[in-house]
Design a protein around this motif. Sequence first.
Motif, PDB file in Angstrom:
ATOM      1  N   LEU A   1      19.702 -24.786 -40.808  1.00  0.00           N
ATOM      2  CA  LEU A   1      19.250 -25.950 -40.034  1.00  0.00           C
ATOM      3  C   LEU A   1      17.738 -25.930 -39.813  1.00  0.00           C
ATOM      4  O   LEU A   1      17.162 -26.924 -39.378  1.00  0.00           O
TER       5      LEU A   1
ATOM      6  N   ALA B   1      29.084 -36.385 -32.938  1.00  0.00           N
ATOM      7  CA  ALA B   1      28.398 -35.612 -33.973  1.00  0.00           C
ATOM      8  C   ALA B   1      27.055 -35.084 -33.477  1.00  0.00           C
ATOM      9  O   ALA B   1      26.663 -33.959 -33.804  1.00  0.00           O
ATOM     10  N   ILE B   2      26.361 -35.899 -32.660  1.00  0.00           N
ATOM     11  CA  ILE B   2      25.068 -35.444 -32.112  1.00  0.00           C
ATOM     12  C   ILE B   2      25.274 -34.230 -31.197  1.00  0.00           C
ATOM     13  O   ILE B   2      24.598 -33.211 -31.331  1.00  0.00           O
TER      14      ILE B   2
ATOM     15  N   PHE C   1      27.829 -32.167 -31.083  1.00  0.00           N
ATOM     16  CA  PHE C   1      28.293 -31.034 -31.887  1.00  0.00           C
ATOM     17  C   PHE C   1      27.123 -30.381 -32.630  1.00  0.00           C
ATOM     18  O   PHE C   1      26.962 -29.151 -32.617  1.00  0.00           O
ATOM     19  N   GLY C   2      26.263 -31.193 -33.240  1.00  0.00           N
ATOM     20  CA  GLY C   2      25.121 -30.666 -33.988  1.00  0.00           C
ATOM     21  C   GLY C   2      24.178 -29.869 -33.102  1.00  0.00           C
ATOM     22  O   GLY C   2      23.653 -28.820 -33.505  1.00  0.00           O
ATOM     23  N   MET C   3      23.988 -30.353 -31.855  1.00  0.00           N
ATOM     24  CA  MET C   3      23.127 -29.633 -30.910  1.00  0.00           C
ATOM     25  C   MET C   3      23.708 -28.255 -30.595  1.00  0.00           C
ATOM     26  O   MET C   3      23.014 -27.236 -30.632  1.00  0.00           O
TER      27      MET C   3
ATOM     28  N   TRP D   1      25.954 -26.567 -32.304  1.00  0.00           N
ATOM     29  CA  TRP D   1      26.015 -25.779 -33.543  1.00  0.00           C
ATOM     30  C   TRP D   1      24.679 -25.076 -33.778  1.00  0.00           C
ATOM     31  O   TRP D   1      24.617 -23.892 -34.130  1.00  0.00           O
ATOM     32  N   ALA D   2      23.576 -25.818 -33.544  1.00  0.00           N
ATOM     33  CA  ALA D   2      22.248 -25.259 -33.767  1.00  0.00           C
ATOM     34  C   ALA D   2      21.901 -24.201 -32.716  1.00  0.00           C
ATOM     35  O   ALA D   2      21.323 -23.164 -33.030  1.00  0.00           O
TER      36      ALA D   2
ATOM     37  N   TYR E   1      25.481 -34.727 -37.633  1.00  0.00           N
ATOM     38  CA  TYR E   1      25.452 -33.416 -36.966  1.00  0.00           C
ATOM     39  C   TYR E   1      24.469 -32.459 -37.619  1.00  0.00           C
ATOM     40  O   TYR E   1      23.868 -31.633 -36.924  1.00  0.00           O
ATOM     41  N   ILE E   2      24.257 -32.584 -38.928  1.00  0.00           N
ATOM     42  CA  ILE E   2      23.226 -31.741 -39.549  1.00  0.00           C
ATOM     43  C   ILE E   2      21.839 -32.195 -39.063  1.00  0.00           C
ATOM     44  O   ILE E   2      20.997 -31.384 -38.677  1.00  0.00           O
TER      45      ILE E   2
ATOM     46  N   ALA F   1      21.111 -33.733 -36.224  1.00  0.00           N
ATOM     47  CA  ALA F   1      20.961 -33.325 -34.821  1.00  0.00           C
ATOM     48  C   ALA F   1      20.676 -31.826 -34.747  1.00  0.00           C
ATOM     49  O   ALA F   1      19.870 -31.374 -33.912  1.00  0.00           O
ATOM     50  N   GLY F   2      21.289 -31.054 -35.628  1.00  0.00           N
ATOM     51  CA  GLY F   2      21.062 -29.609 -35.656  1.00  0.00           C
ATOM     52  C   GLY F   2      19.630 -29.273 -36.054  1.00  0.00           C
ATOM     53  O   GLY F   2      18.996 -28.420 -35.440  1.00  0.00           O
ATOM     54  N   VAL F   3      19.123 -29.970 -37.058  1.00  0.00           N
ATOM     55  CA  VAL F   3      17.752 -29.730 -37.528  1.00  0.00           C
ATOM     56  C   VAL F   3      16.757 -30.038 -36.403  1.00  0.00           C
ATOM     57  O   VAL F   3      15.853 -29.241 -36.107  1.00  0.00           O
TER      58      VAL F   3
ATOM     59  N   THR G   1      17.384 -30.148 -33.181  1.00  0.00           N
ATOM     60  CA  THR G   1      17.593 -29.205 -32.077  1.00  0.00           C
ATOM     61  C   THR G   1      16.879 -27.881 -32.344  1.00  0.00           C
ATOM     62  O   THR G   1      16.278 -27.301 -31.438  1.00  0.00           O
ATOM     63  N   ILE G   2      16.932 -27.396 -33.585  1.00  0.00           N
ATOM     64  CA  ILE G   2      16.249 -26.138 -33.928  1.00  0.00           C
ATOM     65  C   ILE G   2      14.737 -26.284 -33.701  1.00  0.00           C
ATOM     66  O   ILE G   2      14.105 -25.412 -33.101  1.00  0.00           O
TER      67      ILE G   2
ATOM     68  N   ALA H   1      14.170 -26.481 -29.896  1.00  0.00           N
ATOM     69  CA  ALA H   1      14.497 -25.210 -29.236  1.00  0.00           C
ATOM     70  C   ALA H   1      13.441 -24.150 -29.543  1.00  0.00           C
ATOM     71  O   ALA H   1      13.109 -23.330 -28.680  1.00  0.00           O
ATOM     72  N   ARG H   2      12.893 -24.157 -30.749  1.00  0.00           N
ATOM     73  CA  ARG H   2      11.835 -23.197 -31.077  1.00  0.00           C
ATOM     74  C   ARG H   2      10.551 -23.559 -30.334  1.00  0.00           C
ATOM     75  O   ARG H   2       9.835 -22.686 -29.850  1.00  0.00           O
TER      76      ARG H   2
ATOM     77  N   VAL I   1      13.458 -21.699 -26.397  1.00  0.00           N
ATOM     78  CA  VAL I   1      14.863 -21.351 -26.195  1.00  0.00           C
ATOM     79  C   VAL I   1      15.343 -20.447 -27.337  1.00  0.00           C
ATOM     80  O   VAL I   1      16.097 -19.496 -27.137  1.00  0.00           O
ATOM     81  N   LEU I   2      14.883 -20.746 -28.555  1.00  0.00           N
ATOM     82  CA  LEU I   2      15.159 -19.891 -29.709  1.00  0.00           C
ATOM     83  C   LEU I   2      13.834 -19.289 -30.171  1.00  0.00           C
ATOM     84  O   LEU I   2      12.795 -19.942 -30.074  1.00  0.00           O
TER      85      LEU I   2
END
Lengths: 138, 142
Positions: A32, A88-89, A91-93, A95-96, B124-125, B127-129, B131-132, B135-136, B140-141
């Motif tokens: 990610l 999905a938002i 969940f993605g948060m 997950w990361a 979700y991918i 949102a994950g990108v 969030t990373i 968070a950095r 937080v990360l």
Amino acid sequence: MRNIISLLTGSLFGLGLVISGMTDTLKVQGFLDLFGGWDPSLVFVMGGAIIPMFIAWRVAEKRGASIIGTALPSAPNTKLDRPLIIGAILFGMGWALAGFCPGPAMASLSFGGTSGIVFMIAMLAGMYGFAMFNKMRT
Amino acid sequence: MDYSSWINALIGGLMIGAAGALFLLGNGRIMGASGIIGGLIDGSGRSNLVERFMFVGGLIGAPALLGLYKTLPSTNATTNLTLVVVAGLLVGIGTRLGSGCTSGHGVCGMSRLSLRSILSTLVYIGAGVVTIVIARQIGVLS
């Protein structure tokens, strides 16, 4: 038969998750981390998983029923609605932040230590809380 | 570049896909981890409880058995339990609200060319990108 297939499915899925690296939270977060040191290996996991599954859907369509004779899943819902996207938002948060999604969290429960167990409890609490909230609303 | 991790990723991925194919062709069911465990938690899966328990049993048990013979790779999970709890709650709520996770939408749905699953996976991918990155930025990360 049905329950044996289910046990085999879970077992194969769990071993695949461990071997693929999906239970390594740093690998997931590395995937990610598109703007950092991107780790593309999860693309291979997804790609590898989609190949047999793509064939299975075609075979299933031809057969029209499962091997044990039960109905196949109904045609996919086509409604692109708000719960799908907001879910999905969220969940993605999550997950990361921890690097765990539901499958790998369960697969690594026996060797993931305190963090893995705490994640699992919080995830189940989230699922339960969501169901209770839904029940109250309706 | 560590190519061996790519090969393991591909082999593991093929196993995950084979598991999903077995569940679909064998039982006529979609292998979605959050849906299967979620149905046990909120009672919506009452009609096929045993099937769900067997799946979860294999999913937790098979790696546990392998772990008796082999040292399994670390999850490298953060020990910041506040972060773990927040993440777990988000994953639990998000997957139920959005009707699926990486296995259900990402593997089973995408391979079926379901629009909902393709959109979910992109979101979700994405949102994950994001969030990373955030968070950095806020520490937080690391």
